[in-house]
Design an enzyme around this catalytic site. Structure first.
Site, PDB file in Angstrom:
ATOM      1  N   SER A  26       0.838  -1.193   0.000  1.00  0.00           N
ATOM      2  CA  SER A  26       0.000   0.000   0.000  1.00  0.00           C
ATOM      3  C   SER A  26       0.874   1.244   0.000  1.00  0.00           C
ATOM      4  O   SER A  26       2.043   1.205   0.377  1.00  0.00           O
ATOM      5  CB  SER A  26      -0.933   0.011   1.216  1.00  0.00           C
ATOM      6  OG  SER A  26      -0.183   0.103   2.412  1.00  0.00           O
ATOM      7  N   ASP A  27       0.268   2.338  -0.439  1.00  0.00           N
ATOM      8  CA  ASP A  27       0.928   3.645  -0.428  1.00  0.00           C
ATOM      9  C   ASP A  27       0.063   4.571   0.402  1.00  0.00           C
ATOM     10  O   ASP A  27      -0.986   5.014  -0.036  1.00  0.00           O
ATOM     11  CB  ASP A  27       1.074   4.173  -1.856  1.00  0.00           C
ATOM     12  CG  ASP A  27       1.760   5.536  -1.862  1.00  0.00           C
ATOM     13  OD1 ASP A  27       2.162   5.991  -0.786  1.00  0.00           O
ATOM     14  OD2 ASP A  27       1.871   6.134  -2.938  1.00  0.00           O
ATOM     15  N   LYS A  28       0.466   4.824   1.627  1.00  0.00           N
ATOM     16  CA  LYS A  28      -0.312   5.652   2.536  1.00  0.00           C
ATOM     17  C   LYS A  28       0.385   6.993   2.712  1.00  0.00           C
ATOM     18  O   LYS A  28       1.557   7.044   3.058  1.00  0.00           O
ATOM     19  CB  LYS A  28      -0.478   4.963   3.890  1.00  0.00           C
ATOM     20  CG  LYS A  28      -1.319   5.761   4.885  1.00  0.00           C
ATOM     21  CD  LYS A  28      -1.442   5.014   6.189  1.00  0.00           C
ATOM     22  CE  LYS A  28      -2.296   5.806   7.175  1.00  0.00           C
ATOM     23  NZ  LYS A  28      -1.718   7.118   7.489  1.00  0.00           N
ATOM     24  N   LEU A  43       4.691   6.402   3.213  1.00  0.00           N
ATOM     25  CA  LEU A  43       5.514   6.207   2.025  1.00  0.00           C
ATOM     26  C   LEU A  43       5.629   7.488   1.212  1.00  0.00           C
ATOM     27  O   LEU A  43       6.615   7.688   0.508  1.00  0.00           O
ATOM     28  CB  LEU A  43       4.925   5.093   1.148  1.00  0.00           C
ATOM     29  CG  LEU A  43       4.811   3.716   1.823  1.00  0.00           C
ATOM     30  CD1 LEU A  43       4.260   2.703   0.837  1.00  0.00           C
ATOM     31  CD2 LEU A  43       6.154   3.247   2.341  1.00  0.00           C
ATOM     32  N   THR A  44       4.618   8.321   1.261  1.00  0.00           N
ATOM     33  CA  THR A  44       4.653   9.599   0.549  1.00  0.00           C
ATOM     34  C   THR A  44       4.280  10.710   1.516  1.00  0.00           C
ATOM     35  O   THR A  44       3.768  10.467   2.602  1.00  0.00           O
ATOM     36  CB  THR A  44       3.676   9.610  -0.644  1.00  0.00           C
ATOM     37  OG1 THR A  44       2.342   9.404  -0.150  1.00  0.00           O
ATOM     38  CG2 THR A  44       4.014   8.520  -1.639  1.00  0.00           C
TER      39      THR A  44
END
Length: 219
Positions: free
Chosen positions: A107-109, A113-114
Site C-alpha cells: 500500500s501507499d499511505k 511512504l509519501t
C-alpha cells in the site's frame, strides 16, 4: 457491484437447495396424489389434491434457508473482530473475506511512504533541459534563477504555512492551494527568494495581471 467468491458460492448453494426442494415437493405431491386411490380408495379427491398442493408448497418454502444470510453476516462480523485483533481494520464487512485470504499487502499511505508533497526535481530552464542530477547541482545562472523565481512568485495563488493551528513551527511548510504552485514556490525559496517579497516588489495590483499555473499554459 462484483460479488465476492463467498457470495458466488452462496448463490450456487441457494440455487441447488431450491432445485432439491422443488424435486422433493414434486415427488411429495405425486406420492400424495397416488395415496388418494391407494390408501383412501379415491374418496375426497378434491381435498386430497388440496392437501398435497399445500404440503408441496410448504416443502418449497421451508427448503429455502431464510437464516443463511443472517448466519453469514454474523460469521463475517466475527471474522472482522478477529482480524481487528491482528491489527487489520476493515470498514466494509464483505472485504474481510478478501483480506482474510491475503498474504502480502502493498500500500501507499500518505504520510508513511509519501508526503502528499510535490517537489521540482528536473525541468527545462533557460533553453536547457536539466536532469535530476544536474538540477540538484543548480548550475543555472543567477539571472535565469531570478527570472524564473519572479514568474513563479508572482503568477500563483498558493502560499506556504510555516506553523500549525497551535502555533508550533512545522518541520516543512504546508502548501495551501495548488500543489504544483507550491512546489515551484518551494523551489524558488530554496534558491534564496522570498516569494512574498518578490511579489510585493514586482507585482502591482492596479496595472498587472496574474496568470496562475495552468496545465494548458505550461508549454
Amino acid at each position: 457491484a462484483v460479488n465476492t467468491p463467498l457470495q458466488d458460492k452462496l448463490e450456487i448453494m441457494a440455487e441447488q437447495i431450491g432445485y432439491i426442494g422443488l424435486v422433493a415437493a414434486i415427488g411429495t405431491f405425486i406420492a400424495m396424489v397416488i395415496s388418494i386411490w391407494a390408501r383412501h380408495h379415491g374418496e375426497d379427491i378434491l381435498g386430497g389434491f388440496i392437501e398435497a398442493f399445500i404440503l408441496s408448497v410448504t416443502i418449497i418454502v421451508v427448503a429455502i434457508p431464510e437464516g443463511l444470510p443472517l448466519a453469514v453476516t454474523i460469521s463475517l462480523a466475527y471474522s472482522t473482530k478477529k482480524m481487528y485483533q491482528d491489527q487489520c481494520f476493515i470498514r466494509i464487512l464483505a472485504a474481510c473475506e478478501t483480506m482474510g485470504n491475503a498474504t502480502n499487502i502493498c500500500s501507499d499511505k500518505t504520510g508513511t511512504l509519501t508526503e502528499n508533497r510535490m517537489t521540482v526535481v528536473e525541468g527545462y530552464f533557460a533553453d536547457k533541459k536539466y536532469s535530476q542530477d544536474e538540477f540538484s547541482q543548480q548550475p543555472m545562472s543567477e539571472a535565469a534563477k531570478e527570472a524564473i523565481a519572479e514568474n513563479v512568485c508572482v503568477n500563483r495563488v498558493a502560499y506556504l504555512v510555516y506553523k500549525d493551528s497551535n502555533g508550533k513551527v512545522l518541520d516543512k511548510p504546508n502548501v495551501i492551494g495548488s500543489k504544483t504552485e507550491g512546489a515551484l514556490i518551494v523551489m524558488a525559496k530554496n534558491w534564496g527568494f522570498d516569494y512574498e517579497a518578490v511579489k510585493a516588489k514586482a507585482y502591482n495590483d492596479e496595472t498587472d495581471k496574474m496568470f496562475a499555473f495552468n496545465s494548458g499554459k505550461k508549454r
